[in-house]
Motif scaffolding. Structure first.
Motif, short mmCIF file in Angstrom:
data_model
loop_
_atom_site.label_atom_id
_atom_site.label_comp_id
_atom_site.label_asym_id
_atom_site.label_seq_id
_atom_site.Cartn_x
_atom_site.Cartn_y
_atom_site.Cartn_z
N VAL A 103 23.95 -17.69 -2.20
CA VAL A 103 25.02 -17.91 -2.74
C VAL A 103 25.70 -17.26 -3.69
O VAL A 103 26.21 -16.86 -1.82
N ARG A 104 26.68 -18.47 -3.84
CA ARG A 104 28.46 -17.97 -4.05
C ARG A 104 29.16 -17.40 -5.02
O ARG A 104 28.41 -17.17 -6.08
N VAL A 105 29.54 -16.76 -4.73
CA VAL A 105 30.18 -15.94 -5.43
C VAL A 105 31.78 -16.06 -5.85
O VAL A 105 32.44 -15.45 -4.50
N ASN A 107 34.82 -17.18 -4.13
CA ASN A 107 34.95 -18.49 -2.80
C ASN A 107 34.39 -17.15 -1.32
O ASN A 107 34.33 -18.00 -0.86
N CYS A 108 33.51 -16.36 -2.23
CA CYS A 108 32.36 -15.96 -1.33
C CYS A 108 31.12 -16.51 -1.57
O CYS A 108 30.06 -16.54 -2.11
N ALA A 109 30.45 -17.11 0.66
CA ALA A 109 29.06 -17.56 0.12
C ALA A 109 28.52 -16.71 1.38
O ALA A 109 28.89 -16.12 2.22
N SER A 110 26.82 -15.99 0.68
CA SER A 110 26.29 -15.34 1.71
C SER A 110 25.54 -16.26 2.85
O SER A 110 26.48 -17.39 2.61
N SER A 111 24.92 -15.97 3.84
CA SER A 111 24.48 -16.60 4.43
C SER A 111 23.20 -17.03 4.21
O SER A 111 22.66 -16.87 3.41
N THR A 112 23.03 -18.48 4.66
CA THR A 112 21.48 -19.30 4.48
C THR A 112 20.87 -19.39 4.54
O THR A 112 20.25 -18.54 5.77
N LEU A 113 19.24 -18.50 3.52
CA LEU A 113 18.30 -18.48 3.90
C LEU A 113 17.21 -19.13 4.12
O LEU A 113 17.14 -20.21 2.67
N THR A 114 16.50 -19.39 4.66
CA THR A 114 15.25 -21.17 4.48
C THR A 114 14.10 -20.12 3.74
O THR A 114 13.69 -19.33 4.41
N LEU A 115 14.10 -20.93 2.87
CA LEU A 115 12.34 -20.53 2.24
C LEU A 115 11.45 -21.14 1.99
O LEU A 115 12.16 -22.49 1.61
#
Length: 313
Positions: A103-105, A107-115
């Motif tokens: 998730v990007r808000v 300039n900030c992005a969360s860590s990647t989650l594999t689904l």
């Protein structure tokens, strides 16, 4: 990628058998919410007319995050049962498995989650894949029908002689089907509506329980944008439309005050008339004279604002 998904979607649609569930009205050619609501109402009225004492029970089912709970292995098995080629099933399984997401808000992005469950939001294929995932959710008794529009599901029990056993068994079967297919019923939002025109006898309707919780019984429910009442009247629905359309008249007045006459009729058509005529083929024919007049007053108010003659509903 979306262009490629459209090609895959069209190929899947052309490969499906003609025996698909006719009561899934979403994502199908020449099907709409009007058709789903009209079929529900027509079935109800037909059953009420067939015999004295008949009544209809409707369970409006709500799922929790239905699109996010699809299991790819189950989906590909069902696609294979529908006759789709093995290589296409494998591609879809690969497409839905091990998807990285973040998730990007700003300039900030969360860590990647594999689904590896669910179908991606905004994906062209997602609506079609969900409808194919639930194609085998059908009624098991001739006195019941299950009407589906994507994840909006209605279990209808056509009750005669006060015998509700088939209807209650159908709900148990649906509950078991949901457990087998990793779909979670949202019990708090699942409601029951009873349409019974018999006034000569008092009935003791059997309660519906799911996972031990009794379902709430309501006298009106908003289904696909239309308020369906237990007496099949449309006053509540038309009042809701008139209130919402009146609120939009404020913006129409603002455009007039800004001296943009060329935009007024176009704005009215897109934002006010579209509200008044939503699913109009379903309810307008059975609405009362007072209900129609309430809607027509909105049109007359818009005519005074735009200083133009607008089409009658």
């Amino acid at each position: 990628m979306k262009c490629f998904e459209k090609l895959v979607r069209d190929f899947i649609t052309s490969s499906l058998p003609a025996s698909m569930d006719p009561l899934q009205f979403a994502y199908r050619h020449n099907r709409s919410t009007d058709d789903a609501i009209a079929h529900l109402l027509h079935t109800t009225l037909t059953h009420l007319d067939e015999g004295r004492g008949n009544y209809v029970k409707m369970l409006f089912v709500d799922y929790s995050s239905a699109f996010n709970t699809i299991i790819p292995s189950l989906l590909t098995t069902k696609l294979g049962d529908l006759g789709l080629h093995t290589s296409l099933c494998d591609w879809i399984s690969n497409f839905l498995t091990d998807r990285p997401q973040s998730v990007r808000v700003g300039n900030c992005a969360s860590s990647t989650l594999t689904l590896s469950t669910g179908v991606p939001q905004g994906c062209v294929l997602s609506p079609l894949l969900y409808s194919l995932y639930t194609y085998d959710c059908t009624a098991t008794s001739s006195s019941n029908i299950i009407v589906k529009f994507a994840d909006d599901t209605v279990v209808m029990g056509l009750i005669s002689d006060n015998d509700e056993r088939a209807y209650l068994e159908e709900i148990k079967h649906l509950e078991n089907w949901c457990q087998e297919n990793n779909l979670l019923l949202n019990i708090s939002k699942t409601k029951e509506l009873i349409v019974d025109c018999s006034k000569k006898q008092e009935r003791h309707y059997q309660p519906v329980r799911i996972s031990g919780t009794m379902m709430e019984r309501v006298d009106s429910f908003r289904y696909l944008g239309v308020h369906i009442s237990q007496d099949l009247s449309w006053s509540r629905h038309t009042n809701s439309l008139a209130k919402k359309a009146h609120q939009r008249l404020y913006h129409l007045r603002c455009l007039r005050d800004f001296r943009l006459p060329s935009k007024l009729q176009n704005f009215y058509t897109c934002t006010i008339e579209s509200i008044l005529t939503g699913n109009i083929t379903v309810w307008f024919g059975n609405s009362t004279k007072q209900d129609r007049q309430a809607l027509q007053r909105v049109v007359r108010s818009a005519e005074r604002i735009t200083h133009t003659e607008l089409p009658d509903l």
